[in-house]
Design a protein around this motif. Sequence first.
Motif, PDB file in Angstrom:
ATOM      1  N   ILE A  22       1.105  -1.156   0.022  1.00 44.32           N
ATOM      2  CA  ILE A  22      -0.386   0.026  -0.216  1.00 44.32           C
ATOM      3  C   ILE A  22       0.363   1.329   0.152  1.00 44.32           C
ATOM      4  O   ILE A  22       0.848   2.204  -0.616  1.00 44.32           O
ATOM      5  CB  ILE A  22      -1.192  -0.263   1.438  1.00 44.32           C
ATOM      6  CG1 ILE A  22      -1.655  -1.279   1.317  1.00 44.32           C
ATOM      7  CG2 ILE A  22      -1.528   1.386   1.870  1.00 44.32           C
ATOM      8  CD1 ILE A  22      -2.833  -1.414   2.545  1.00 44.32           C
ATOM      9  N   VAL A  23       2.179   1.108   0.886  1.00 42.97           N
ATOM     10  CA  VAL A  23       2.870   2.321   1.548  1.00 42.97           C
ATOM     11  C   VAL A  23       3.174   2.364  -0.004  1.00 42.97           C
ATOM     12  O   VAL A  23       3.514   3.785  -0.791  1.00 42.97           O
ATOM     13  CB  VAL A  23       4.160   2.334   2.295  1.00 42.97           C
ATOM     14  CG1 VAL A  23       5.183   2.861   1.720  1.00 42.97           C
ATOM     15  CG2 VAL A  23       3.650   1.963   3.216  1.00 42.97           C
ATOM     16  N   MET A  29       1.644   6.055  -6.786  1.00 43.75           N
ATOM     17  CA  MET A  29       0.332   6.753  -7.181  1.00 43.75           C
ATOM     18  C   MET A  29       0.293   8.987  -7.037  1.00 43.75           C
ATOM     19  O   MET A  29      -0.038   9.816  -7.806  1.00 43.75           O
ATOM     20  CB  MET A  29      -0.910   6.409  -6.453  1.00 43.75           C
ATOM     21  CG  MET A  29      -1.068   5.347  -7.206  1.00 43.75           C
ATOM     22  SD  MET A  29      -2.929   4.404  -5.737  1.00 43.75           S
ATOM     23  CE  MET A  29      -3.657   5.970  -6.227  1.00 43.75           C
ATOM     24  N   TYR A  30       0.841   9.266  -6.010  1.00 47.31           N
ATOM     25  CA  TYR A  30       1.224  10.744  -6.250  1.00 47.31           C
ATOM     26  C   TYR A  30       2.183  11.094  -5.840  1.00 47.31           C
ATOM     27  O   TYR A  30       2.148  12.459  -6.236  1.00 47.31           O
ATOM     28  CB  TYR A  30       0.593  10.717  -4.476  1.00 47.31           C
ATOM     29  CG  TYR A  30      -1.090  10.918  -4.594  1.00 47.31           C
ATOM     30  CD1 TYR A  30      -1.846  10.901  -4.926  1.00 47.31           C
ATOM     31  CD2 TYR A  30      -1.450   9.533  -3.926  1.00 47.31           C
ATOM     32  CE1 TYR A  30      -3.334  10.379  -4.790  1.00 47.31           C
ATOM     33  CE2 TYR A  30      -2.442   8.460  -3.234  1.00 47.31           C
ATOM     34  CZ  TYR A  30      -3.553   9.584  -4.727  1.00 47.31           C
ATOM     35  OH  TYR A  30      -4.786   9.206  -3.502  1.00 47.31           O
ATOM     36  N   TYR A  31       3.594  10.536  -5.935  1.00 50.17           N
ATOM     37  CA  TYR A  31       4.621  11.454  -6.667  1.00 50.17           C
ATOM     38  C   TYR A  31       5.306  10.601  -7.171  1.00 50.17           C
ATOM     39  O   TYR A  31       6.454  11.428  -7.644  1.00 50.17           O
ATOM     40  CB  TYR A  31       6.048  10.315  -5.333  1.00 50.17           C
ATOM     41  CG  TYR A  31       4.571  11.771  -3.915  1.00 50.17           C
ATOM     42  CD1 TYR A  31       4.945  12.817  -3.113  1.00 50.17           C
ATOM     43  CD2 TYR A  31       4.047  11.290  -2.978  1.00 50.17           C
ATOM     44  CE1 TYR A  31       4.316  13.632  -2.840  1.00 50.17           C
ATOM     45  CE2 TYR A  31       3.622  11.406  -1.413  1.00 50.17           C
ATOM     46  CZ  TYR A  31       3.524  12.305  -1.562  1.00 50.17           C
ATOM     47  OH  TYR A  31       2.583  12.868  -0.328  1.00 50.17           O
ATOM     48  N   CYS A  39      11.367   2.156  -2.881  1.00 49.06           N
ATOM     49  CA  CYS A  39      10.704   1.478  -2.873  1.00 49.06           C
ATOM     50  C   CYS A  39      11.357   0.029  -2.571  1.00 49.06           C
ATOM     51  O   CYS A  39      10.698  -1.599  -2.619  1.00 49.06           O
ATOM     52  CB  CYS A  39       9.816   1.186  -3.996  1.00 49.06           C
ATOM     53  SG  CYS A  39       8.637   2.945  -3.533  1.00 49.06           S
ATOM     54  N   TYR A  89       0.903   3.962  -2.641  1.00 52.20           N
ATOM     55  CA  TYR A  89       0.699   5.501  -2.761  1.00 52.20           C
ATOM     56  C   TYR A  89       1.923   6.120  -2.839  1.00 52.20           C
ATOM     57  O   TYR A  89       1.474   6.980  -3.778  1.00 52.20           O
ATOM     58  CB  TYR A  89       0.751   5.175  -1.268  1.00 52.20           C
ATOM     59  CG  TYR A  89       0.664   7.010  -1.143  1.00 52.20           C
ATOM     60  CD1 TYR A  89      -0.938   7.530  -0.501  1.00 52.20           C
ATOM     61  CD2 TYR A  89       1.357   8.062  -0.609  1.00 52.20           C
ATOM     62  CE1 TYR A  89      -0.804   8.672  -0.289  1.00 52.20           C
ATOM     63  CE2 TYR A  89       1.301   8.980   0.116  1.00 52.20           C
ATOM     64  CZ  TYR A  89      -0.037   9.481   0.281  1.00 52.20           C
ATOM     65  OH  TYR A  89      -0.400  10.973   0.588  1.00 52.20           O
ATOM     66  N   ILE A  90       2.843   6.007  -3.014  1.00 51.38           N
ATOM     67  CA  ILE A  90       4.455   7.274  -3.445  1.00 51.38           C
ATOM     68  C   ILE A  90       4.492   6.836  -5.216  1.00 51.38           C
ATOM     69  O   ILE A  90       4.160   8.144  -5.443  1.00 51.38           O
ATOM     70  CB  ILE A  90       5.624   6.596  -2.701  1.00 51.38           C
ATOM     71  CG1 ILE A  90       5.664   6.224  -1.633  1.00 51.38           C
ATOM     72  CG2 ILE A  90       6.672   6.732  -3.752  1.00 51.38           C
ATOM     73  CD1 ILE A  90       6.768   5.433  -0.815  1.00 51.38           C
ATOM     74  N   ASN A 104      -6.458   0.294  -8.792  1.00 54.38           N
ATOM     75  CA  ASN A 104      -5.718   1.319  -7.740  1.00 54.38           C
ATOM     76  C   ASN A 104      -4.899   0.919  -7.569  1.00 54.38           C
ATOM     77  O   ASN A 104      -4.450  -1.038  -7.227  1.00 54.38           O
ATOM     78  CB  ASN A 104      -6.291   0.811  -6.519  1.00 54.38           C
ATOM     79  CG  ASN A 104      -5.642   2.118  -5.415  1.00 54.38           C
ATOM     80  OD1 ASN A 104      -5.411   1.371  -4.686  1.00 54.38           O
ATOM     81  ND2 ASN A 104      -6.792   3.248  -5.506  1.00 54.38           N
ATOM     82  N   MET A 150      -1.987   0.955  -4.893  1.00 55.14           N
ATOM     83  CA  MET A 150      -1.832   0.158  -3.919  1.00 55.14           C
ATOM     84  C   MET A 150      -3.195  -0.837  -3.101  1.00 55.14           C
ATOM     85  O   MET A 150      -3.054  -1.086  -2.341  1.00 55.14           O
ATOM     86  CB  MET A 150      -2.985   1.422  -2.793  1.00 55.14           C
ATOM     87  CG  MET A 150      -1.873   3.140  -3.084  1.00 55.14           C
ATOM     88  SD  MET A 150      -2.838   3.497  -1.546  1.00 55.14           S
ATOM     89  CE  MET A 150      -4.364   4.610  -2.047  1.00 55.14           C
TER      90      MET A 150
END
Length: 432
Positions: A71-72, A78-80, A113, A75-76, A263, A265
């Motif tokens: 999930i982490v 997806m958004y960064y 990652c 998230y990284i 998705n 995550m």
Amino acid sequence: MENFKNKFLNQTVITRHKTFIFTLATWVLLGSIIGIIVGSTSALLINLNDFLTEVRESNPFLIFFLPLAGIVIGYIYMYYGKGSRKGNDLILEHVHHGQGEIPLRMGPIVFICTFITHLFGGSTGREGAAIQMGASIAEGVNRLTKINKIDRKILIISGISGGFGSAFGAPLAGTIFGMEAIVIGKTKYEALVPCFVASFVGHYVATAWGIEHEHFIIKSIPDINTINLMKVIGLSVVFAFTSALYSQLRHEVKAFSDKYLKNLMLRAFVGGSIIIALTYLIGSRDYLGRGLPMVERAFKRDVPPFAFLAKIVFTAITMGTGFRGGEVIPLFFMGATLGNTLSGVAGLPPSFLAALGMIAVFCGAANTPISAFIFSMEMFQGQGMTYFFMVCIISFLFSGHHGIYAAQKIYEPKSRMLNLPSGKTIKSIEEE
């Protein structure tokens, strides 16, 4: 008139020499800068990966956090991530088309990652992180020097070479790998000087930081005779099909994820959960992380007969659901354990077939026969070069249009027997 003509010709020759010297000096300087930075980051990557592997093995409960780690990571990206989640394929697309820029954040993100993946048990290696760091570092040098468009591509290729050479302690193979992995059927020799410099400087800088790379020992090399040659030819085909099996499964897992788990995550959470289930279903943790102990075991004694198949599944799920790292060391695992298993059937020494399997499966999956052969020479000190040359050629041919790099372009088909079009990528051919 004659004097003017001679003066003009002399001036032209002088200009050519100046251009040659200036260009050579530029490549050496920029290749050295890339090599120094890449070698240092590779040393940090290797040391931290080794440390995190020890932490995970000392704390078996960490595997239960793999879905949360996914999930982490999701998230990284997806958004960064800003497109960097394509990883090595983004680098290949940039070199092919020269569109856009490689995000400088690609290196730090894949760095972090990869550590997360290794700490919690994802089945992956490290060269993917090293290559992406190398490319992002080369992109940083490009932006600082404001170099022209064509030369930008050459420096990106040298970043790939520096990453591979420093990650595996194989500077010669690293030199060629950067030029060979970009396009099937064409080696970009115009990048030879910066690739050579970046790979060697990267390797020696990593060594200066205290990095000791893995080496495996072949206990005996069988005599070259008709029977043994026929055996190796047949085994090479098996190794090639194994590389194609992994490549195809890995792409199918990713395609499934792209379709049903959009998705990032959720995708990685599901992938991490499957890895936990498989670990307890099999009853072994040998297939988590890089798996180097099993590779070493394949050179010394028997391994589980289907270890190669388990590693194929574990790594395809890990990489196909968005975790980070690399695939070369898992490919070594698959090839070495398969070679060990086949040694009893073929009547050839286990360490010999483990070595052949390592190189052949890597060659077939990466589509880099020259790099793979040179790598075998560096890894095994030139032992059995005739056999290694054979397995590289055969594995490259029989792995067909499959490969771990979906964006790898086919400049010329490997053989007319395959009846493949030129100028398409592996991904586009698989989708037809």
